[in-house]
Design a protein around this motif. Structure first.
Motif, mmCIF file in Angstrom:
data_model
loop_
_atom_site.group_PDB
_atom_site.id
_atom_site.type_symbol
_atom_site.label_atom_id
_atom_site.label_comp_id
_atom_site.label_asym_id
_atom_site.label_seq_id
_atom_site.Cartn_x
_atom_site.Cartn_y
_atom_site.Cartn_z
ATOM 1 N N ALA A 260 2.553 21.704 -7.684
ATOM 2 C CA ALA A 260 1.657 20.646 -8.156
ATOM 3 C C ALA A 260 1.412 19.689 -7.009
ATOM 4 C CB ALA A 260 2.269 19.910 -9.344
ATOM 5 N N ILE A 261 0.175 19.253 -6.867
ATOM 6 C CA ILE A 261 -0.205 18.295 -5.832
ATOM 7 C C ILE A 261 -0.025 16.898 -6.401
ATOM 8 C CG2 ILE A 261 -2.079 17.517 -4.331
ATOM 9 C CD1 ILE A 261 -3.250 20.417 -4.815
ATOM 10 N N ASP A 262 0.829 16.131 -5.771
ATOM 11 C CA ASP A 262 1.202 14.820 -6.294
ATOM 12 C C ASP A 262 0.524 13.723 -5.491
ATOM 13 O OD1 ASP A 262 2.466 12.700 -7.533
ATOM 14 O OD2 ASP A 262 4.352 12.942 -6.408
ATOM 15 N N GLN A 263 -0.362 12.960 -6.134
ATOM 16 C CA GLN A 263 -1.023 11.847 -5.451
ATOM 17 C C GLN A 263 -0.300 10.524 -5.688
ATOM 18 O OE1 GLN A 263 -4.805 10.351 -7.238
ATOM 19 N NE2 GLN A 263 -4.695 12.220 -8.455
ATOM 20 N N GLN A 264 0.874 10.590 -6.328
ATOM 21 C CA GLN A 264 1.702 9.421 -6.607
ATOM 22 C C GLN A 264 0.907 8.301 -7.297
ATOM 23 O OE1 GLN A 264 5.235 9.102 -3.686
ATOM 24 N NE2 GLN A 264 3.453 9.299 -2.358
ATOM 25 N N PRO A 265 0.474 8.552 -8.518
ATOM 26 C CA PRO A 265 -0.352 7.565 -9.221
ATOM 27 C C PRO A 265 0.348 6.231 -9.448
ATOM 28 C CG PRO A 265 0.397 9.289 -10.715
ATOM 29 C CD PRO A 265 0.699 9.758 -9.337
ATOM 30 N N TYR A 266 1.683 6.243 -9.511
ATOM 31 C CA TYR A 266 2.395 4.980 -9.703
ATOM 32 C C TYR A 266 2.022 3.986 -8.608
ATOM 33 C CZ TYR A 266 6.174 1.655 -10.521
ATOM 34 O OH TYR A 266 6.884 0.509 -10.778
ATOM 35 N N LEU A 267 1.906 4.475 -7.372
ATOM 36 C CA LEU A 267 1.532 3.595 -6.262
ATOM 37 C C LEU A 267 0.109 3.074 -6.420
ATOM 38 C CD1 LEU A 267 3.029 5.449 -3.156
ATOM 39 C CD2 LEU A 267 3.996 3.521 -4.433
ATOM 40 N N GLN A 268 -0.764 3.864 -7.043
ATOM 41 C CA GLN A 268 -2.156 3.451 -7.222
ATOM 42 C C GLN A 268 -2.283 2.323 -8.244
ATOM 43 O OE1 GLN A 268 -4.478 6.969 -8.112
ATOM 44 N NE2 GLN A 268 -3.623 8.088 -6.377
ATOM 45 N N GLY A 269 -1.303 2.189 -9.126
ATOM 46 C CA GLY A 269 -1.300 1.079 -10.063
ATOM 47 C C GLY A 269 -0.478 -0.095 -9.575
ATOM 48 N N TYR A 270 0.650 0.207 -8.954
ATOM 49 C CA TYR A 270 1.585 -0.835 -8.550
ATOM 50 C C TYR A 270 1.108 -1.610 -7.325
ATOM 51 C CZ TYR A 270 6.037 -3.026 -7.271
ATOM 52 O OH TYR A 270 7.007 -3.935 -6.952
ATOM 53 N N LEU A 271 0.748 -0.897 -6.270
ATOM 54 C CA LEU A 271 0.436 -1.563 -5.004
ATOM 55 C C LEU A 271 -0.760 -2.514 -5.076
ATOM 56 C CD1 LEU A 271 1.115 1.193 -2.310
ATOM 57 C CD2 LEU A 271 2.480 -0.835 -2.829
ATOM 58 N N PRO A 272 -1.875 -2.154 -5.722
ATOM 59 C CA PRO A 272 -3.008 -3.092 -5.706
ATOM 60 C C PRO A 272 -2.711 -4.416 -6.398
ATOM 61 C CG PRO A 272 -3.464 -1.242 -7.162
ATOM 62 C CD PRO A 272 -2.247 -0.878 -6.373
ATOM 63 N N VAL A 273 -1.891 -4.393 -7.448
ATOM 64 C CA VAL A 273 -1.538 -5.646 -8.120
ATOM 65 C C VAL A 273 -0.702 -6.520 -7.185
ATOM 66 C CG1 VAL A 273 -0.266 -6.678 -10.047
ATOM 67 C CG2 VAL A 273 -1.653 -4.628 -10.423
ATOM 68 N N VAL A 274 0.271 -5.906 -6.529
ATOM 69 C CA VAL A 274 1.122 -6.657 -5.604
ATOM 70 C C VAL A 274 0.308 -7.187 -4.423
ATOM 71 C CG1 VAL A 274 3.085 -6.493 -4.022
ATOM 72 C CG2 VAL A 274 3.186 -5.392 -6.271
ATOM 73 N N LEU A 275 -0.562 -6.330 -3.883
ATOM 74 C CA LEU A 275 -1.339 -6.738 -2.711
ATOM 75 C C LEU A 275 -2.347 -7.833 -3.054
ATOM 76 C CD1 LEU A 275 -1.960 -3.251 -1.057
ATOM 77 C CD2 LEU A 275 -0.258 -4.972 -0.428
ATOM 78 N N LEU A 276 -3.022 -7.709 -4.195
ATOM 79 C CA LEU A 276 -3.980 -8.740 -4.588
ATOM 80 C C LEU A 276 -3.279 -10.060 -4.896
ATOM 81 C CD1 LEU A 276 -6.581 -6.854 -6.823
ATOM 82 C CD2 LEU A 276 -6.986 -7.923 -4.596
ATOM 83 N N THR A 277 -2.079 -9.978 -5.464
ATOM 84 C CA THR A 277 -1.324 -11.202 -5.731
ATOM 85 C C THR A 277 -0.980 -11.915 -4.424
ATOM 86 O OG1 THR A 277 -0.361 -10.239 -7.739
ATOM 87 C CG2 THR A 277 0.737 -12.166 -6.814
ATOM 88 N N ASN A 278 -0.499 -11.161 -3.448
ATOM 89 C CA ASN A 278 -0.193 -11.749 -2.142
ATOM 90 C C ASN A 278 -1.450 -12.292 -1.470
ATOM 91 O OD1 ASN A 278 2.759 -11.361 -0.950
ATOM 92 N ND2 ASN A 278 2.356 -9.657 -2.349
#
Length: 313
Positions: A260-278
């Protein structure tokens, strides 16, 4: 890797403790996806949004077109922009349909991060801060290279979301790696499980020399597993898929799915919230986009991730 380290460095800094965080009240972001309500793959991203929002002390609203209609998605982005959030996170399911609303949000001064579907170039052209996702053509090509090494010469790409150009890029990359034309080797399967299964069975009956299958996510993978079991080719045919689910994990362990090809969707949800907050609080943002994938899940590493499927993987 350096890009991911930078992003996670910002995460670590943001989590230094409540006393270190200075922010305005009612910070709010809107995440707009192209996914219909029926697509359970997005549960991992929804979970990531919740985790990041709690950690950052912000509100993140998840919005999507219930049927997956992209014109409806464009209207949702317009509505999100009109509500004046602190930032918008959106997929680029079809740049032609969505470019207007996204550019309008940027023109209003709303910070935008794009995720999942779309390319880094498209994200830059739209004026977004950065893109977090998987280069879809490259991911398909990487899978195709593994298929070629395994002896695949003729394949079927089961596309359950053919109106999303990124899904076609996956199939095209796979074909190019094999050195063959995509042509009718991509089928528009739809999302109804029975319909997907029947279309796969019909294709394999009409094309008995097919020796490879690639599916683009659980919506197409799970009915395809059933189809191969029914026609007796499960475990005998090269079978790759994008993304992960409980059934896909089992099929990998059973030797039905090669990887299975894993695009790590958790990072696609987690990182933008953290980055936009910063960005909202301190004006800091990574200067480059972040590739969250592709990775490959096989029998060798499935034990590490299967218990997290649908929540973190």
């Amino acid at each position: 890797m350096k890009k991911l380290l930078l992003a996670f460095g910002l995460v670590a800094a943001a989590l230094g403790g409540p006393a270190s965080i200075a922010h305005a009240d009612n910070e709010r972001f809107v995440f707009v996806s192209h996914a219909p309500d029926s697509d359970s793959w997005w549960n991992t991203i929804k979970n990531a949004l919740n985790v990041a929002s709690k950690q950052m002390g912000v509100t993140t609203e998840y919005r999507n077109p219930p049927s997956g209609d992209l014109a409806d998605m464009a209207r949702i982005i317009e509505q999100a922009s009109a509500s004046s959030p602190n930032g918008i996170i959106t997929t680029i399911a079809d740049v032609d349909v969505l470019s207007g609303p996204i550019k309008d949000a940027v023109a209003k001064g709303i910070p935008v991060i794009t995720v999942n579907s779309g390319t880094i170039k498209q994200s830059k052209d739209l004026g977004a801060l950065l893109h977090i996702g998987q280069p879809e053509y490259d991911a398909g090509k990487g899978a195709g290279e593994k298929a070629k090494a395994a002896g695949v010469t003729k394949f079927v790409c089961v596309n359950h979301y053919i109106t999303n150009p990124a899904s076609v890029e996956r199939c095209q990359g796979f074909a190019d790696a094999l050195g063959v034309k995509l042509g009718n080797q991509m089928i528009d399967s739809g999302m109804d499980p029975s319909e997907v299964k029947n279309k796969v069975l019909a294709y394999l009956r009409s094309n008995p020399d097919t020796n490879g299958v690639i599916t683009l996510g659980p919506n197409s993978a799970e009915p395809t597993i059933a189809a191969l079991k029914e026609n007796g080719t499960a475990g005998k045919m090269f079978f790759a898929t994008f993304d992960l689910s409980g059934d896909i994990s089992k099929a990998i362990k059973d030797g039905i799915i090669t990887f299975a090809i894993d695009q790590q969707p958790y990072l696609q949800g987690y990182l933008p919230v953290v980055l936009l907050t910063n960005y909202a609080r301190y004006g800091v943002i990574p200067p480059n986009s972040i590739n969250s994938g592709p990775g490959y899940i096989t029998k060798d590493n499935i034990a590490q991730v299967e218990k997290l499927a649908g929540e973190y993987r």
